[in-house]
Write a protein that holds these residues in place. Structure first.
Motif, PDB file in Angstrom:
ATOM      1  N   PRO A 117       0.836  -1.219   0.000  1.00 23.05           N
ATOM      2  CA  PRO A 117       0.000   0.000   0.000  1.00 23.05           C
ATOM      3  C   PRO A 117       0.863   1.259   0.000  1.00 23.05           C
ATOM      4  O   PRO A 117       2.077   1.219   0.246  1.00 23.05           O
ATOM      5  N   GLY A 118       0.217   2.386  -0.265  1.00 23.10           N
ATOM      6  CA  GLY A 118       0.905   3.668  -0.215  1.00 23.10           C
ATOM      7  C   GLY A 118       1.572   3.906   1.132  1.00 23.10           C
ATOM      8  O   GLY A 118       0.992   3.641   2.175  1.00 23.10           O
ATOM      9  N   GLY A 119       2.804   4.367   1.094  1.00 24.08           N
ATOM     10  CA  GLY A 119       3.559   4.656   2.309  1.00 24.08           C
ATOM     11  C   GLY A 119       4.343   3.473   2.843  1.00 24.08           C
ATOM     12  O   GLY A 119       5.114   3.631   3.789  1.00 24.08           O
ATOM     13  N   GLU A 120       4.173   2.285   2.274  1.00 28.55           N
ATOM     14  CA  GLU A 120       4.902   1.120   2.732  1.00 28.55           C
ATOM     15  C   GLU A 120       5.967   0.717   1.712  1.00 28.55           C
ATOM     16  O   GLU A 120       6.044   1.272   0.615  1.00 28.55           O
ATOM     17  N   SER A 121       6.804  -0.264   2.080  1.00 29.67           N
ATOM     18  CA  SER A 121       7.929  -0.605   1.220  1.00 29.67           C
ATOM     19  C   SER A 121       8.239  -2.093   1.294  1.00 29.67           C
ATOM     20  O   SER A 121       7.736  -2.819   2.164  1.00 29.67           O
ATOM     21  N   TYR A 122       9.092  -2.511   0.371  1.00 28.62           N
ATOM     22  CA  TYR A 122       9.593  -3.889   0.327  1.00 28.62           C
ATOM     23  C   TYR A 122      11.062  -3.813  -0.068  1.00 28.62           C
ATOM     24  O   TYR A 122      11.471  -2.927  -0.838  1.00 28.62           O
ATOM     25  N   GLN A 123      11.889  -4.711   0.474  1.00 30.50           N
ATOM     26  CA  GLN A 123      13.297  -4.664   0.139  1.00 30.50           C
ATOM     27  C   GLN A 123      13.858  -6.056  -0.116  1.00 30.50           C
ATOM     28  O   GLN A 123      13.327  -7.058   0.363  1.00 30.50           O
ATOM     29  N   HIS A 124      14.937  -6.090  -0.883  1.00 25.54           N
ATOM     30  CA  HIS A 124      15.603  -7.357  -1.194  1.00 25.54           C
ATOM     31  C   HIS A 124      17.083  -7.075  -1.396  1.00 25.54           C
ATOM     32  O   HIS A 124      17.470  -6.074  -2.009  1.00 25.54           O
ATOM     33  N   THR A 125      17.933  -7.968  -0.880  1.00 26.09           N
ATOM     34  CA  THR A 125      19.381  -7.861  -1.050  1.00 26.09           C
ATOM     35  C   THR A 125      19.829  -8.817  -2.151  1.00 26.09           C
ATOM     36  O   THR A 125      19.466  -9.990  -2.153  1.00 26.09           O
ATOM     37  N   PHE A 126      20.623  -8.293  -3.076  1.00 23.72           N
ATOM     38  CA  PHE A 126      21.049  -9.055  -4.247  1.00 23.72           C
ATOM     39  C   PHE A 126      22.495  -9.524  -4.061  1.00 23.72           C
ATOM     40  O   PHE A 126      23.402  -8.708  -3.906  1.00 23.72           O
ATOM     41  N   GLU A 127      22.687 -10.816  -4.094  1.00 20.25           N
ATOM     42  CA  GLU A 127      24.014 -11.400  -3.888  1.00 20.25           C
ATOM     43  C   GLU A 127      24.621 -11.978  -5.161  1.00 20.25           C
ATOM     44  O   GLU A 127      25.834 -12.118  -5.267  1.00 20.25           O
ATOM     45  N   THR A 128      23.785 -12.347  -6.133  1.00 18.43           N
ATOM     46  CA  THR A 128      24.252 -13.045  -7.334  1.00 18.43           C
ATOM     47  C   THR A 128      24.338 -12.079  -8.503  1.00 18.43           C
ATOM     48  O   THR A 128      23.415 -11.301  -8.761  1.00 18.43           O
ATOM     49  N   LEU A 129      25.459 -12.123  -9.217  1.00 26.53           N
ATOM     50  CA  LEU A 129      25.641 -11.260 -10.379  1.00 26.53           C
ATOM     51  C   LEU A 129      24.678 -11.647 -11.495  1.00 26.53           C
ATOM     52  O   LEU A 129      24.326 -12.817 -11.655  1.00 26.53           O
ATOM     53  N   GLY A 130      24.260 -10.648 -12.254  1.00 31.63           N
ATOM     54  CA  GLY A 130      23.388 -10.924 -13.393  1.00 31.63           C
ATOM     55  C   GLY A 130      22.263  -9.908 -13.516  1.00 31.63           C
ATOM     56  O   GLY A 130      22.213  -8.911 -12.788  1.00 31.63           O
ATOM     57  N   THR A 131      21.352 -10.195 -14.439  1.00 38.68           N
ATOM     58  CA  THR A 131      20.222  -9.303 -14.721  1.00 38.68           C
ATOM     59  C   THR A 131      18.937  -9.873 -14.129  1.00 38.68           C
ATOM     60  O   THR A 131      18.645 -11.069 -14.285  1.00 38.68           O
ATOM     61  N   TYR A 132      18.188  -9.013 -13.450  1.00 37.45           N
ATOM     62  CA  TYR A 132      16.924  -9.395 -12.821  1.00 37.45           C
ATOM     63  C   TYR A 132      15.811  -8.538 -13.421  1.00 37.45           C
ATOM     64  O   TYR A 132      15.893  -7.309 -13.421  1.00 37.45           O
ATOM     65  N   GLU A 133      14.766  -9.180 -13.892  1.00 37.34           N
ATOM     66  CA  GLU A 133      13.597  -8.460 -14.379  1.00 37.34           C
ATOM     67  C   GLU A 133      12.418  -8.733 -13.439  1.00 37.34           C
ATOM     68  O   GLU A 133      12.233  -9.861 -12.979  1.00 37.34           O
ATOM     69  N   TYR A 134      11.656  -7.698 -13.152  1.00 40.03           N
ATOM     70  CA  TYR A 134      10.533  -7.835 -12.225  1.00 40.03           C
ATOM     71  C   TYR A 134       9.387  -6.944 -12.699  1.00 40.03           C
ATOM     72  O   TYR A 134       9.539  -6.132 -13.624  1.00 40.03           O
ATOM     73  N   PHE A 135       8.229  -7.084 -12.045  1.00 39.02           N
ATOM     74  CA  PHE A 135       7.046  -6.360 -12.491  1.00 39.02           C
ATOM     75  C   PHE A 135       6.092  -6.126 -11.329  1.00 39.02           C
ATOM     76  O   PHE A 135       6.253  -6.694 -10.239  1.00 39.02           O
ATOM     77  N   CYS A 136       5.089  -5.302 -11.591  1.00 36.02           N
ATOM     78  CA  CYS A 136       3.994  -5.076 -10.644  1.00 36.02           C
ATOM     79  C   CYS A 136       2.791  -5.865 -11.155  1.00 36.02           C
ATOM     80  O   CYS A 136       2.343  -5.655 -12.299  1.00 36.02           O
ATOM     81  N   ILE A 137       2.291  -6.767 -10.348  1.00 34.49           N
ATOM     82  CA  ILE A 137       1.221  -7.664 -10.810  1.00 34.49           C
ATOM     83  C   ILE A 137       0.000  -6.911 -11.356  1.00 34.49           C
ATOM     84  O   ILE A 137      -0.433  -7.170 -12.480  1.00 34.49           O
ATOM     85  N   PRO A 138      -0.579  -5.945 -10.629  1.00 34.38           N
ATOM     86  CA  PRO A 138      -1.795  -5.304 -11.162  1.00 34.38           C
ATOM     87  C   PRO A 138      -1.537  -4.364 -12.328  1.00 34.38           C
ATOM     88  O   PRO A 138      -2.476  -3.996 -13.046  1.00 34.38           O
ATOM     89  N   HIS A 139      -0.281  -3.958 -12.541  1.00 37.63           N
ATOM     90  CA  HIS A 139       0.000  -2.959 -13.583  1.00 37.63           C
ATOM     91  C   HIS A 139       1.007  -3.463 -14.617  1.00 37.63           C
ATOM     92  O   HIS A 139       1.588  -2.664 -15.358  1.00 37.63           O
ATOM     93  N   GLU A 140       1.192  -4.766 -14.663  1.00 32.50           N
ATOM     94  CA  GLU A 140       2.100  -5.340 -15.656  1.00 32.50           C
ATOM     95  C   GLU A 140       1.642  -5.012 -17.068  1.00 32.50           C
ATOM     96  O   GLU A 140       2.463  -4.726 -17.959  1.00 32.50           O
ATOM     97  N   SER A 141       0.344  -5.029 -17.296  1.00 31.96           N
ATOM     98  CA  SER A 141      -0.188  -4.827 -18.648  1.00 31.96           C
ATOM     99  C   SER A 141       0.047  -3.417 -19.180  1.00 31.96           C
ATOM    100  O   SER A 141       0.014  -3.199 -20.399  1.00 31.96           O
ATOM    101  N   VAL A 142       0.291  -2.443 -18.286  1.00 29.85           N
ATOM    102  CA  VAL A 142       0.551  -1.072 -18.732  1.00 29.85           C
ATOM    103  C   VAL A 142       2.038  -0.756 -18.712  1.00 29.85           C
ATOM    104  O   VAL A 142       2.445   0.397 -18.865  1.00 29.85           O
ATOM    105  N   GLY A 143       2.848  -1.788 -18.517  1.00 33.30           N
ATOM    106  CA  GLY A 143       4.295  -1.608 -18.635  1.00 33.30           C
ATOM    107  C   GLY A 143       5.028  -1.269 -17.360  1.00 33.30           C
ATOM    108  O   GLY A 143       6.135  -0.729 -17.415  1.00 33.30           O
TER     109      GLY A 143
END
Length: 211
Positions: A117-143
């Motif tokens: 929700p608005g005002g909240e956050s999520y975090q992740h630490t990246f340990e492995t080299l490479g390219t990561y692609e991600y998306f927003c589930i409700p707004h994936e269709s709008v890019g």
């Protein structure tokens, strides 16, 4: 030349040198990294905003192994952060808001789980080299899709651009300003030497008595 005139002249040269040094320092200040990004190894925290314009800002981010990305919802519309399971390094851990281990369960559970929700956050630490692609589930269709590139050292991976350093280790533009400052100092020294050796008034060499 009178002592007062000499001091005034050399003082002006010193002021020019000080001004040049100040400009060089200011230019170096504008060349440094801003915010929470920067080189120097793992442990750096980077922030990606999730907005009501339905975008990740920035959508593309380069970080170092061991760095953490914090996605902050700066608007009022709910979002998710969900990795494309097939578009992350094979050895890397899957990541998704809601703590899912795979893409399809994250899709199935939204919005009951995984919504940020608005005002909240999520975090992740990246340990492995490479390219990561991600998306927003409700707004994936709008890019609303993002990419994170994890590298060993940001400067080497950048391959030039604004973060490229000159061979002496300083940004190119401040280097030229510094060279101009050194030149002003040299001119000041030559001027001082010339005044001391040749600038005396003809009357000052008269050692005879009387006025």
């Amino acid at each position: 030349m009178k002592r007062r005139d000499f001091l005034r002249a050399t003082g002006g040269s010193g002021g020019a040198v000080a001004l040049g040094s100040g400009v060089a320092a200011g230019q170096e200040g504008t060349g440094t990294a801003t915010g929470t990004e920067g080189g120097g190894g793992g442990g750096t925290t980077h922030t990606v905003d999730m907005t009501d314009s339905l975008v990740f800002d920035p959508a593309e981010l380069t970080i170092e192994a061991g760095d953490t990305v914090v996605w902050e919802n700066v608007g009022s519309v709910g979002h998710s952060v969900t990795a494309y399971e097939d578009n992350i390094p094979e050895e890397a851990d899957f990541f998704a808001s809601g703590g899912f281990d795979a893409e399809q369960p994250a899709r199935d559970a939204y919005p009951e789980q995984g919504d940020i929700p608005g005002g909240e956050s999520y975090q992740h630490t990246f340990e492995t080299l490479g390219t990561y692609e991600y998306f927003c589930i409700p707004h994936e269709s709008v890019g609303m899709i993002g990419t994170i590139e994890v590298v060993e050292e940001i400067e080497e991976a950048a391959g030039g651009g604004e973060r490229e350093l000159h061979s002496i280790g300083a940004p190119i533009h401040p280097h030229w300003v510094g060279a101009a400052t050194i030149l002003m100092m040299f001119v000041s020294l030559v001027f001082t030497f010339y005044v001391l050796k040749y600038g005396e008034s003809p009357n000052t060499g008269n050692t005879g008595g009387g006025d």
